[in-house]
Design an enzyme around this catalytic site. Sequence first.
Site, PDB file in Angstrom:
ATOM      1  N   CYS A  52       0.837  -1.211   0.000  1.00  0.00           N
ATOM      2  CA  CYS A  52       0.000   0.000   0.000  1.00  0.00           C
ATOM      3  C   CYS A  52       0.873   1.262   0.000  1.00  0.00           C
ATOM      4  CB  CYS A  52      -0.909  -0.011   1.231  1.00  0.00           C
ATOM      5  SG  CYS A  52      -2.012   1.408   1.278  1.00  0.00           S
ATOM      6  N   CYS A  56       0.343   4.503   6.994  1.00  0.00           N
ATOM      7  CA  CYS A  56      -0.280   4.382   8.325  1.00  0.00           C
ATOM      8  C   CYS A  56       0.696   3.660   9.265  1.00  0.00           C
ATOM      9  CB  CYS A  56      -1.596   3.626   8.232  1.00  0.00           C
ATOM     10  SG  CYS A  56      -2.691   4.320   6.985  1.00  0.00           S
ATOM     11  N   CYS A  59       0.376  -0.133  10.314  1.00  0.00           N
ATOM     12  CA  CYS A  59      -0.086  -1.129   9.344  1.00  0.00           C
ATOM     13  C   CYS A  59       1.054  -1.910   8.693  1.00  0.00           C
ATOM     14  CB  CYS A  59      -0.923  -0.429   8.276  1.00  0.00           C
ATOM     15  SG  CYS A  59      -1.581  -1.589   7.075  1.00  0.00           S
ATOM     16  N   CYS A  96     -16.920  -8.675   4.828  1.00  0.00           N
ATOM     17  CA  CYS A  96     -16.185  -7.440   4.576  1.00  0.00           C
ATOM     18  C   CYS A  96     -14.945  -7.763   3.750  1.00  0.00           C
ATOM     19  CB  CYS A  96     -15.751  -6.802   5.888  1.00  0.00           C
ATOM     20  SG  CYS A  96     -17.095  -6.643   7.080  1.00  0.00           S
ATOM     21  N   CYS A 127     -19.591  -5.427   2.702  1.00  0.00           N
ATOM     22  CA  CYS A 127     -18.867  -4.238   3.143  1.00  0.00           C
ATOM     23  C   CYS A 127     -17.525  -4.241   2.430  1.00  0.00           C
ATOM     24  CB  CYS A 127     -18.652  -4.277   4.656  1.00  0.00           C
ATOM     25  SG  CYS A 127     -17.710  -2.856   5.277  1.00  0.00           S
ATOM     26  N   CYS A 187     -19.317   2.365   7.975  1.00  0.00           N
ATOM     27  CA  CYS A 187     -18.618   1.691   9.069  1.00  0.00           C
ATOM     28  C   CYS A 187     -17.368   2.519   9.326  1.00  0.00           C
ATOM     29  CB  CYS A 187     -18.260   0.277   8.638  1.00  0.00           C
ATOM     30  SG  CYS A 187     -17.147  -0.557   9.785  1.00  0.00           S
ATOM     31  N   ARG A 265     -18.292  -2.462  17.179  1.00  0.00           N
ATOM     32  CA  ARG A 265     -17.606  -3.718  16.817  1.00  0.00           C
ATOM     33  C   ARG A 265     -16.210  -3.805  17.414  1.00  0.00           C
ATOM     34  NH1 ARG A 265     -17.756  -3.708  11.323  1.00  0.00           N
ATOM     35  NH2 ARG A 265     -19.931  -4.230  11.678  1.00  0.00           N
TER      36      ARG A 265
HETATM   37  S1  SF4 Z   1      -4.273   0.960   6.906  1.00  0.00           S
HETATM   38 FE1  SF4 Z   1      -2.655  -0.086   5.713  1.00  0.00          FE
HETATM   39  S2  SF4 Z   1      -3.729  -0.813   3.902  1.00  0.00           S
HETATM   40 FE2  SF4 Z   1      -5.036   0.759   4.813  1.00  0.00          FE
HETATM   41  S3  SF4 Z   1      -4.474   2.676   3.837  1.00  0.00           S
HETATM   42 FE3  SF4 Z   1      -3.185   2.512   5.674  1.00  0.00          FE
HETATM   43  S4  SF4 Z   1      -1.279   1.519   4.982  1.00  0.00           S
HETATM   44 FE4  SF4 Z   1      -2.841   1.168   3.403  1.00  0.00          FE
END
Ligand code: SF4
Length: 329
Positions: A52, A56, A59, A96, A127, A187, A265
Site C-alpha cells: 500500500c 499508516c 499497518c 467485509c 462491506c 462503518c 464492533r
Molecule cells: S491501513 Fe494499511 S492498507 Fe489501509 S491505507 Fe493505511 S497503509 Fe494502506
Amino acid sequence: MLRTDWTRAEIRALFDLPFTELVFRAAQVHRAHQAADEVQLCTLLSIKTGGCPEDCGYCSQSAHHGSGLKAEKLMDVNSVLSAAAEAKAAGSQRFCMGAAWRSPKERDMPKVVAMIEGVKAMGLETCMTLGMLDEGQARTLADAGLDYYNHNLDSSPEYYERVTSTRTYQDRLDTLENVRNAGVSVCCGGIVGMGETREDRIGFVHALATLPRHPESVTVNALVPIRGTPLGDMLADTPMARVDDIEFVRVVAAARIACPMSMIRLSAGRESMSEAAQALCFMAGANSIFTGDKLLTTGNAGDSADAALFAKLGLRAMEGDEPMRVAAE
Ligand code: SF4
C-alpha cells in the site's frame, strides 16, 4: 434521539465517570436501543494484501514499512466468493472485503463490482474498505448494491498526523461524505493504544459522535503491535505505552453512549484480550465482532473460541438487521 451535537466536554465527562458508573450507563443505553444478548458476526477478508502506498504507522501492509509482508495482487472473484460461502456457513451475517489501496483504480472496479454482486447474491451483507473514494466511485459501488463502506478516522483530528502523513483527516471526512451521499451505510472507527493520550481518545469518540449521521457500525480496535511498523516498534520498545483493558472498555462505553443505535464492533486486538475483558466490553455495549482466525493480516480469536465464549456469556448471534438501518427504512 440521536445527538450529533455532542461537545468534547460532554464526552470528557463520560470518560471521567467512575468506571462502574460509566459501564452501567452504557449498559442502560444499550438495552434501551438494542437487544443486549445479541452480537453480530462479521467476517473480514483481505482481497488485496500489502504494497500500500499509504504510510499508516500501525499497518503491516504499508510499502513504507519493513514488516516483511509480501505484496499480493487483487484476488480473483471466484476465490472471494468461496471465502464468502465459508463465512456464511460459519454463521456470518456480513462479509467485509479489504484492499490495501490508497484508492481503487478504474481497472479494478469491474472485479470489485463482481465481488459485491456475487456476495450479495448469497444473502450476505457486503462491506468494502478500499481506501479513499471520489463521488463517482462511491456511486459505482452503491449501484453494485454495496451495503457498507468502511473508512476509519483512526484517532482524534489532533493525533492523526502522528498516525499517517500521506493523507489528512479531512480526506477521511470527504470519503465518508461521498459514501453517505451515494446512499451506502458507513462503518467507521479507530484504534486505541497507538501512543495517544486520553484527550485523543475523547477527541476520537467526539469526532464519530458529531459526524452528520452516526456511522451504522463503529469499529474499536486495539493496536496489534507489528515489528517493522513505526507504531508497532514504538509499543514493543515501550510496553508501558500500551493501553490497559479498563481504558479500552471506557472507549467502548463512551462510544455506546454517544452513538446509541450504532453497532459497536470489537475488531483488531481482540485475540489478545482475556475473556473477562471481552465480557466487560459486551457489558459496556459492544455488540459486533469479527469471526474467523484471521483479520486481514493479523490473527483473530477463531470460531471455536468465540463459540465457547458466547456459550459462557449466554450471548447469541444476531440475525436481524442493524437498528440504524431499520430506522432508516
Ligand atoms: S491501513 Fe494499511 S492498507 Fe489501509 S491505507 Fe493505511 S497503509 Fe494502506
